[in-house]
Design a protein around this motif. Structure first.
Motif, mmCIF file in Angstrom:
data_model
loop_
_atom_site.group_PDB
_atom_site.id
_atom_site.type_symbol
_atom_site.label_atom_id
_atom_site.label_comp_id
_atom_site.label_asym_id
_atom_site.label_seq_id
_atom_site.Cartn_x
_atom_site.Cartn_y
_atom_site.Cartn_z
ATOM 1 N N UNK A 201 0.824 -1.217 0.000
ATOM 2 C CA UNK A 201 0.000 0.000 0.000
ATOM 3 C C UNK A 201 0.857 1.264 0.000
ATOM 4 N N UNK A 202 2.181 1.083 -0.014
ATOM 5 C CA UNK A 202 3.072 2.225 -0.123
ATOM 6 C C UNK A 202 3.631 2.743 1.188
ATOM 7 N N UNK A 203 3.484 1.981 2.291
ATOM 8 C CA UNK A 203 3.942 2.463 3.593
ATOM 9 C C UNK A 203 5.301 1.877 3.957
ATOM 10 N N UNK A 204 6.129 2.686 4.593
ATOM 11 C CA UNK A 204 7.351 2.203 5.224
ATOM 12 C C UNK A 204 6.991 1.786 6.647
ATOM 13 N N UNK A 205 7.273 0.540 6.991
ATOM 14 C CA UNK A 205 6.984 0.045 8.332
ATOM 15 C C UNK A 205 8.181 0.362 9.208
ATOM 16 N N UNK A 206 7.989 1.262 10.182
ATOM 17 C CA UNK A 206 9.122 1.819 10.909
ATOM 18 C C UNK A 206 9.258 1.292 12.340
ATOM 19 N N UNK A 207 8.478 0.274 12.705
ATOM 20 C CA UNK A 207 8.590 -0.283 14.046
ATOM 21 C C UNK A 207 7.459 -1.251 14.318
ATOM 22 N N UNK A 208 7.346 -1.640 15.570
ATOM 23 C CA UNK A 208 6.411 -2.696 15.948
ATOM 24 C C UNK A 208 5.802 -2.405 17.310
ATOM 25 N N UNK A 209 4.553 -2.837 17.482
ATOM 26 C CA UNK A 209 3.882 -2.816 18.780
ATOM 27 C C UNK A 209 3.304 -4.209 19.024
ATOM 28 N N UNK A 210 3.662 -4.815 20.174
ATOM 29 C CA UNK A 210 3.162 -6.151 20.503
ATOM 30 C C UNK A 210 1.670 -6.116 20.821
ATOM 31 N N UNK A 211 0.838 -6.906 20.138
ATOM 32 C CA UNK A 211 -0.555 -7.034 20.551
ATOM 33 C C UNK A 211 -0.653 -7.607 21.966
ATOM 34 N N UNK A 212 -1.516 -7.027 22.753
ATOM 35 C CA UNK A 212 -1.743 -7.439 24.144
ATOM 36 C C UNK A 212 -0.492 -7.303 25.013
ATOM 37 N N UNK A 213 0.566 -6.708 24.497
ATOM 38 C CA UNK A 213 1.807 -6.620 25.262
ATOM 39 C C UNK A 213 2.475 -7.959 25.489
#
Length: 324
Positions: A201-213
């Motif tokens: 879709x044209x996005x640079x993925x610049x990091x991550x967030x854990x679901x539910x921690x």
């Protein structure tokens, strides 16, 4: 209205009809200006619900500051309650960051068994529902000595507690001290699929967030293989000390009204201004506990203390050798 116009309005003392007296650094691509502030704050919003566009984005625009969306592209493409790619593209074009939150919000870390999973069982009882909501997902169920593979059929709750329904009876036994998680290969596959869809879709993925921690065990290793920054590696805090902070082990503070009051937000921002830290806050804009007033209050609390509100990517680039 573009942020540059809002910034010009801010210099005259009015933003979006609200009187302002901030001397704080607003959204800027000038890293010298960023580092000249009293500190840096990153705003992250989880799950990519439609409210990220209709609520959080609208408030942030008033103050000429960005945020980061932790996106679940599987939800985005299937459900009108979530952002569509064009809406996220508008936010991205306006300086927001895009983070991975897995394809459909799958927990990557483990949950504990709350009783022995015995050979022949068709249900596995766990301490909390996290892995049973997507049928046909593979599971690894194991203790220190035993390991059993299984496939999700569903989940539920009965007198024994929360359980995962299995497609087939277990072909082995795992002690009550054991855990349940997705297999490592499946975790890698889901992260790759998430990034591929967002990038398509044209996005640079610049990091991550854990679901539910849920960050436990092998999930930490796999996430580090894929991402250079993690906003919620472990619970609590939100002040990430510099220099030498590992960007894949950063923490954040929730700003929802059931997680923090105004005094706590003020204290959080004051510490961010007084100490050598990268501050990260987070929330869920689809929750009633993250109101327009709360978002506005948190942004103003940062700007009043001359904190620069930036994306994770901007923070890491500006801090350079001081982090990582």
């Amino acid at each position: 209205m573009h942020r540059r116009n809002v910034l010009a309005m801010a210099a005259t003392g009015a933003v979006g009809g609200i009187a302002t007296s901030y001397g704080g650094v607003r959204r800027t691509d000038d890293h010298n200006a960023i580092l000249g502030s009293e500190g840096l704050v990153v705003f992250t919003y989880d799950d990519s619900p439609i409210e990220d566009y209709t609520l959080t984005y609208q408030v942030h625009q008033e103050y000429d500051v960005p945020g980061c969306v932790a996106a679940c592209p599987g939800w985005m493409e299937d459900d009108t309650d979530f952002l569509d790619p064009d809406q996220l593209a508008e936010m991205d074009e306006d300086g927001w960051g895009v983070l991975s939150h897995t394809y459909r919000h799958r927990a990557l870390g483990y949950v504990n068994l709350n009783q022995t999973a015995a050979e022949g069982d068709e249900r596995v009882y766990v301490d909390v529902h996290r892995h049973g909501d997507i049928a046909e997902d593979p599971l690894a169920i194991f203790d220190e000595e035993n390991r059993v593979s299984a496939t999700v059929a569903g989940q539920g709750t009965d007198s024994g507690g929360d359980y995962i329904e299995l497609e087939e009876p277990l072909d082995g036994t795992v002690d009550s001290s054991g855990v349940v998680r997705h297999p490592a290969a499946f975790i890698r596959d889901r992260l790759e699929k998430t990034d591929e869809r967002l990038e398509s879709w044209g996005f640079d993925v610049t990091g991550f967030v854990y679901p539910y921690g849920r960050y436990h065990g092998v999930a930490e290793e796999i996430v580090r293989e894929h991402y250079g920054a993690v906003a919620n590696h472990r619970y609590g805090g939100g002040h990430n000390e510099l220099p030498g902070q590992d960007p894949t082990a950063m923490r954040r503070r929730y700003i929802e009204t059931d997680r923090a009051d105004e005094d706590e937000i003020d204290a959080f921002m004051q510490t961010a201004a007084a100490e050598d830290v990268l501050a990260i806050v987070g929330g869920h804009s689809q929750y009633d506990t993250l109101t327009e007033d709360r978002i506005r209050y948190t942004i103003e609390a940062a700007l009043e203390r001359d904190l620069a509100i930036v994306t994770i990517e901007e923070a890491l680039e500006a801090l350079g050798p001081r982090i990582g």
